[in-house]
Design an enzyme around this catalytic site. Structure first.
Site, PDB file in Angstrom:
ATOM      1  N   GLU A  38      98.840  46.333  46.843  1.00  0.00           N
ATOM      2  CA  GLU A  38      99.820  45.344  46.417  1.00  0.00           C
ATOM      3  C   GLU A  38     101.165  46.010  46.110  1.00  0.00           C
ATOM      4  O   GLU A  38     101.251  47.239  45.974  1.00  0.00           O
ATOM      5  CB  GLU A  38      99.307  44.621  45.174  1.00  0.00           C
ATOM      6  N   ASP A  65      88.794  47.407  53.305  1.00  0.00           N
ATOM      7  CA  ASP A  65      88.652  47.039  51.898  1.00  0.00           C
ATOM      8  C   ASP A  65      87.420  46.167  51.693  1.00  0.00           C
ATOM      9  O   ASP A  65      86.764  45.755  52.650  1.00  0.00           O
ATOM     10  CB  ASP A  65      89.910  46.302  51.408  1.00  0.00           C
ATOM     11  N   ASN A  89     103.405  39.247  50.755  1.00  0.00           N
ATOM     12  CA  ASN A  89     104.186  40.077  49.833  1.00  0.00           C
ATOM     13  C   ASN A  89     104.289  41.523  50.319  1.00  0.00           C
ATOM     14  O   ASN A  89     104.711  42.399  49.576  1.00  0.00           O
ATOM     15  CB  ASN A  89     103.597  40.038  48.418  1.00  0.00           C
ATOM     16  N   HIS A 109     101.716  43.420  51.380  1.00  0.00           N
ATOM     17  CA  HIS A 109     100.578  44.299  51.128  1.00  0.00           C
ATOM     18  C   HIS A 109      99.891  44.696  52.426  1.00  0.00           C
ATOM     19  O   HIS A 109      99.812  43.927  53.385  1.00  0.00           O
ATOM     20  CB  HIS A 109      99.596  43.684  50.131  1.00  0.00           C
TER      21      HIS A 109
END
Length: 260
Positions: free
Chosen positions: A139, A63, A132, A134
């Site tokens: 996400e 990314d 979380n 990801h």
């Protein structure tokens, strides 16, 4: 799925590096997928210690932030340059990062997806996991078959990444990320996880339902997953030790760096 549990972050780096070194020895032009989070970074330092010639290795970053100026020290491109390309003496012309400074990031994302395909796909994708759940910047709520695209960072991810920037307001709001579907096409997934703060989400990802609400749960759908976790991160993986991780194959849990 194979799970290695080691005492600390130094151990996770050593075990994961041993796995990568074996791949590179068998295929000197291997295509690796590079992650830039805190957990994977010790892997590159340990891999450098193997003394391999890696000029033929090709690589793709997971990314990149959208909108950071070229050369920004916390851009994924700069982290990959410092921690991966230079440390491992890779050929810079063979290492690719999404173009977060492109005039049209959506087009840049599609171009990046095509570049991975032209390279023949990724042999081993290195991954970390967010608090979380990801993977890369996928996400919660991301489609399980998503492709490389522009994504917005959640508030929690922005807060977690703010430690790398001068102030929380400096964290970009958007990024280009490989999609979950893109990640699943890698031939092997290598997840590196450190710290007690990741214990709950690691357990959820490996033993909970496969759901967009926990993007890392897609690991259960892949046929060749290796997890390397320190003891603190693996604290809640007792279910995995009894073989209750969902997936298509058996689960093996091995302890200690000697398992390489």
């Amino acid at each position: 799925m194979e799970i290695f549990v080691v005492p600390n972050a130094e151990g996770t780096g050593a075990v994961a590096a041993g796995i990568l070194a074996a791949v590179i020895r068998s295929r000197p032009d291997a295509v690796l997928g590079f992650a830039t989070g805190g957990s994977p970074l010790p892997v590159y330092a340990a891999l450098a210690g193997h003394g391999l010639g890696m000029s033929g290795v090709r690589g793709f970053a997971l990314d990149e932030y959208v909108g950071l100026p070229a050369g920004h020290p916390q851009s994924c491109a700069e982290v990959v340059r410092r921690e991966v390309t230079e440390r491992l003496s890779l050929d810079p012309a063979k290492v690719f990062v999404p173009d977060g400074g492109a005039e049209n990031p959506e087009v840049a994302a599609r171009d990046y997806e095509r570049a991975i395909a032209r390279a023949g796909g990724i042999d081993v994708q290195i991954l970390g996991i967010g608090h979380n759940g990801h993977l890369a910047f996928n996400e919660p709520g991301s489609a399980l078959d998503s492709r490389t695209r522009v994504e917005a960072l959640t508030e929690r991810t922005s807060q977690a990444n703010s430690r790398y920037f001068d102030s929380p307001g400096d964290v970009p709001e958007r990024c280009i990320t490989q999609g979950l579907g893109t990640i699943l096409e890698a031939r092997q997934l290598l997840l590196v996880v450190n710290g007690a703060d990741k214990a709950d989400i690691l357990s959820e990802a490996l033993t909970g339902p496969v759901s967009p609400e926990c993007p890392a749960s897609v690991l259960q759908l892949h046929g060749h997953v290796t997890v390397v976790a320190d003891e603190a991160a693996a604290e809640r993986l007792d279910a995995a030790r009894t073989g209750s991780v969902r997936g298509t194959g058996p689960v093996r849990v091995r302890a200690g760096a000697a398992a390489v």
